[in-house]
Design an enzyme around this catalytic site. Sequence first.
Site, PDB file in Angstrom:
ATOM      1  CB  CYS A 227      -0.915  -0.005   1.225  1.00  0.00           C
ATOM      2  SG  CYS A 227      -1.972   1.461   1.349  1.00  0.00           S
TER       3      CYS A 227
ATOM      4  CD  GLU B 186      -0.931  -2.389  -5.306  1.00  0.00           C
ATOM      5  OE1 GLU B 186       0.069  -1.892  -5.880  1.00  0.00           O
ATOM      6  OE2 GLU B 186      -0.978  -2.591  -4.077  1.00  0.00           O
TER       7      GLU B 186
END
Length: 237
Positions: free
Chosen positions: A2, A109
């Site tokens: 992340c 992402e």
Amino acid sequence: MCGRFIITETAPDLAAMFDVEHEGENLPEPSWNIKPTEQIPVVLESAKSGPVVRRLESARWSLVPSSATELAVGYPTFNARAETAAEKPSFRASVAAKRALVPATGYFEWHTVGTTKTPYFIHSDDGLPLAFAGLYSWWRNPVLAADDPARWVLTATILTTEAEGPLRGLHDRMPVVLAEEWWDQWLDPHTLGDQALLDAAVAASRETGAALRFHEVAPVTGNGPELIEPVGERASI
């Protein structure tokens, strides 16, 4: 992993959501493009001066262990692998008693095929904020006077685990997302954290993680709500 996330809720919204008893100073404003080393809101519990108090504080996103001599360490610490955090010198003390929740509306992402990286926005299926399992640490700046309020810097990291469900097609890692029934146990500073606790938290997060939704977005530049719009919708404006 992340490496970019967003939080669109205000500090009062987060305080209400997490039953916070104390709001810290200089809490960050909502942002659609949070990067490592920027300030993020974190929820933690402290018990140094008596009863446990749940707090909403501003932290630097990249954990710096209290033993470090400088704020900038020589390796990335904005994420910590849940499988090994309990044994890593940088995170071990935080696993034991300094665990946090990192609120997030969602995160970005990038799916890589060859040299092409395509960004996706990942979020809950009901649009409600997520609670990432995090760790925190207080770093003391040795060059500042003992009475300087800037001497202590709160830093934090987000725990990651193997991706679940359809997310595995985007990336092999994802944040550990804790459901509400886990918040109290995770934050409790009297609960001694170890690898068994991390493993249990990851196992409990599987269902929540598998329910996440995602869609393709345009290149993530700037900072605004347009960053999370699906590619087709953004292109039509």
